[in-house]
Design an enzyme around this catalytic site. Structure first.
Site, mmCIF file in Angstrom:
data_model
loop_
_atom_site.group_PDB
_atom_site.id
_atom_site.type_symbol
_atom_site.label_atom_id
_atom_site.label_comp_id
_atom_site.label_asym_id
_atom_site.label_seq_id
_atom_site.Cartn_x
_atom_site.Cartn_y
_atom_site.Cartn_z
ATOM 1 N N ASP A 48 0.854 -1.183 0.000
ATOM 2 C CA ASP A 48 0.000 0.000 0.000
ATOM 3 C C ASP A 48 0.893 1.236 0.000
ATOM 4 O OD1 ASP A 48 0.987 -0.066 2.643
ATOM 5 O OD2 ASP A 48 -0.795 -1.134 3.303
ATOM 6 N N ASP A 50 1.635 4.875 1.669
ATOM 7 C CA ASP A 50 1.374 5.761 2.794
ATOM 8 C C ASP A 50 1.961 7.133 2.502
ATOM 9 O OD1 ASP A 50 0.204 3.693 4.290
ATOM 10 O OD2 ASP A 50 2.169 2.983 4.929
ATOM 11 N N ASP A 126 9.843 3.471 13.109
ATOM 12 C CA ASP A 126 10.506 2.350 13.790
ATOM 13 C C ASP A 126 11.914 2.037 13.274
ATOM 14 O OD1 ASP A 126 9.352 1.423 11.432
ATOM 15 O OD2 ASP A 126 8.227 -0.216 12.357
HETATM 16 P P1 ATP Z 1 3.996 -3.148 5.096
HETATM 17 O O1 ATP Z 1 4.744 -3.558 3.899
HETATM 18 O O2 ATP Z 1 3.642 -4.278 5.976
HETATM 19 O O3 ATP Z 1 2.847 -2.224 4.822
HETATM 20 P P2 ATP Z 1 5.062 -0.813 6.392
HETATM 21 O O4 ATP Z 1 6.464 -0.488 6.809
HETATM 22 O O5 ATP Z 1 4.446 0.061 5.368
HETATM 23 O O6 ATP Z 1 5.067 -2.335 5.947
HETATM 24 P P3 ATP Z 1 2.827 -0.085 8.015
HETATM 25 O O7 ATP Z 1 2.264 -0.810 9.178
HETATM 26 O O8 ATP Z 1 2.019 0.081 6.785
HETATM 27 O O9 ATP Z 1 4.190 -0.837 7.694
HETATM 28 O O10 ATP Z 1 3.296 1.331 8.552
HETATM 29 C C1 ATP Z 1 3.692 2.402 7.695
HETATM 30 C C2 ATP Z 1 4.875 3.135 8.317
HETATM 31 O O11 ATP Z 1 4.506 3.688 9.586
HETATM 32 C C3 ATP Z 1 6.093 2.272 8.613
HETATM 33 O O12 ATP Z 1 6.904 2.105 7.499
HETATM 34 C C4 ATP Z 1 6.771 3.048 9.711
HETATM 35 O O13 ATP Z 1 7.485 4.140 9.196
HETATM 36 C C5 ATP Z 1 5.586 3.604 10.503
HETATM 37 N N1 ATP Z 1 5.184 2.678 11.586
HETATM 38 C C6 ATP Z 1 4.233 1.723 11.549
HETATM 39 N N2 ATP Z 1 4.128 1.078 12.715
HETATM 40 C C7 ATP Z 1 5.039 1.642 13.528
HETATM 41 C C8 ATP Z 1 5.416 1.433 14.886
HETATM 42 N N3 ATP Z 1 4.835 0.474 15.614
HETATM 43 N N4 ATP Z 1 6.388 2.224 15.398
HETATM 44 C C9 ATP Z 1 6.968 3.195 14.652
HETATM 45 N N5 ATP Z 1 6.660 3.436 13.380
HETATM 46 C C10 ATP Z 1 5.712 2.682 12.811
HETATM 47 MG MG MG Z 2 2.449 0.022 4.612
#
Ligand code: ATP
Ligand code: MG
Length: 424
Positions: A48, A50, A126
């Protein structure tokens, strides 16, 4: 420069680009950030897109008719384009308590003043690889945390001190493991040892949030790798204590690995998957042990099974919740295991009519692969499903002859099971 510093722009969602230009046209800052940039740099298809912006949720909401504000503690905006949802998040400050559901709820006031600057938003993320920002309009990549270098070195590194960041939000331990499994990266050594010593903190996280994380770990196509990493890093036992304990005396580890492996393969073939099947494997031997314990205490077969399922499932719910729509099918898979050996009269055909037969049959095959002795029951069922009516009769006959006719007359007692949970 290196290949990693470039983004394949045609791979960026058109809708995400639209949202960014609209925000920028209205005087706001807006960037793609997080998993989408990480994955684009790795030439993977993002799950997705963001967006991070300095516009408040209300300001974003005003610009997009097709949007709504979600979330309680920290509100984000979902902008919808058909089936695609673009998540727009306002820059957060260091005290954004968005992930703080896991900290003591008591006395925590909703801090409204959590929006932050661009820099603050970078450092509350994170891992370094998740904190790379990209502006598709200006074609500008901003990497203040050193994420590109870590991606290049295939390294998962927390932004700031690992122990502190994991304490702040223990779910980050599972996120690290998930990214390790998904990307094949290594955990930076301080992060790895902090997970080793802080794993127990995961038990402070609400069970519902952990269930969501378990889904992401086990049902995203790399569940086997996630399981191996959870085992290696000592996390499995904090989430599934009974399952972990049963590994000492049972084939739990094998069975879980087989179930995850089959799930990964099904995802690859775009076949449907369900957490019910995985949870059935995770808790199968705890269930069998509990059932035996109750039987030894004098309970009869189906009552013991029903109560054992209740006990084992409700204990697991203390750690990761299991919504009813999954615990129901999970119980059915278990209960059908004791119907599968009954191969006389109309029983096999009735068993086959059960809506959970296919899953139960697959589960039986995995139990056998894990080393359980079932006297070729799986093979029998494999053939029976394809057999002609004539052959079916022969097969039932043969299994009847083989079967010892020492039918213990079971005491007739009214069962407290419902239709779906019936045993024989
Ligand atoms: P995915 O491929 O699973 O979507 P993602 O890294 O995009 O991985 P998301 O859960 O969609 O994960 O979160 C988007 C962003 O928000 C992350 O890349 C990170 O920068 C931030 N984020 C999400 N969860 C946390 C957390 N628990 N602590 C700190 N930052 C977070
Ligand atoms: Mg994501």
């Amino acid at each position: 420069m290196n290949a990693l510093s470039s983004i394949e722009e045609s791979a960026i969602s058109v809708n995400a680009s639209k949202v960014i230009s609209r925000l920028q046209e209205n005087g706001y800052q807006a960037y793609l950030v997080g998993g989408c940039i990480r994955d684009l740099l790795l030439r993977k298809t993002p799950k997705d897109f963001d967006i991070a912006t300095d516009a408040t949720p209300e300001e974003v909401r005003e610009l997009f008719r097709n949007s709504r504000i979600i979330g309680k503690r920290f509100r984000i905006v979902h902008v919808r384009f058909g089936r695609e949802i673009i998540e727009v998040t306002t820059f957060r400050g260091p005290h954004a308590e968005e992930y703080d559901e896991n900290h003591s709820d008591a006395g925590m006031t909703l801090n409204d003043n959590v929006y932050g600057t661009f820099e603050e938003d970078v450092f509350r993320r994170d891992f370094t690889m998740n904190a790379i920002y990209f502006d598709p309009q200006g074609k500008d990549m901003i990497d203040l945390a050193g994420g590109t270098a870590d991606i290049e070195n295939q390294m998962i590194r927390t932004i700031g001190n690992p122990a502190g960041r994991l304490r702040e939000d223990p779910v980050r331990m599972l996120r690290a493991i998930r990214f390790q499994a998904k990307l094949g990266f290594a955990l930076e050594s301080d992060l790895k040892s902090s997970i080793g010593s802080l794993g127990h903190l995961i038990q402070d996280v609400p069970a519902a949030r952990l269930f969501e994380e378990v889904l992401k770990l086990f049902l995203s196509g790399y569940g086997t790798a996630a399981f191996e990493s959870m085992m290696e890093n000592g996390m499995y036992g904090w989430l599934f204590p009974d399952s972990k304990r049963s590994m000492e005396s049972n084939a739990t580890e094998e069975l879980v690995r087989l179930a995850l492996n089959s799930t990964d393969q099904r995802i690859e073939k775009r076949m449907p998957v369900t957490p019910a099947f995985i949870y059935a494997a995770v808790l199968w031997y705890p269930f069998v042990e509990e059932k035996e314990r109750l039987e030894q205490a004098g309970e009869i077969n189906h009552a013991a099974a029903n109560e054992a399922a209740n006990n084992v499932i409700s204990k697991q719910q203390l750690f990761t919740s299991i919504p009813k729509r999954f615990s129901g099918p999970m119980r059915e898979i278990w209960f059908l295991q004791s119907r599968l050996p009954a191969r006389f009269g109309q029983k096999p055909d009735r068993t086959m009519d059960h809506k959970r037969f296919r899953a139960a049959y697959d589960f039986l095959l995995l139990r056998e692969l894990a080393g359980e002795q079932t006297e070729q029951l799986g093979e029998w069922w494999t053939e029976y499903q394809e057999a002609t009516d004539e052959r079916k009769l022969d097969m039932k006959q043969a299994s009847n002859n083989g079967r010892q006719r020492k039918r213990k007359r079971k005491p007739r007692k009214k069962s407290n099971l419902n239709d779906n949970d019936q045993l024989n």
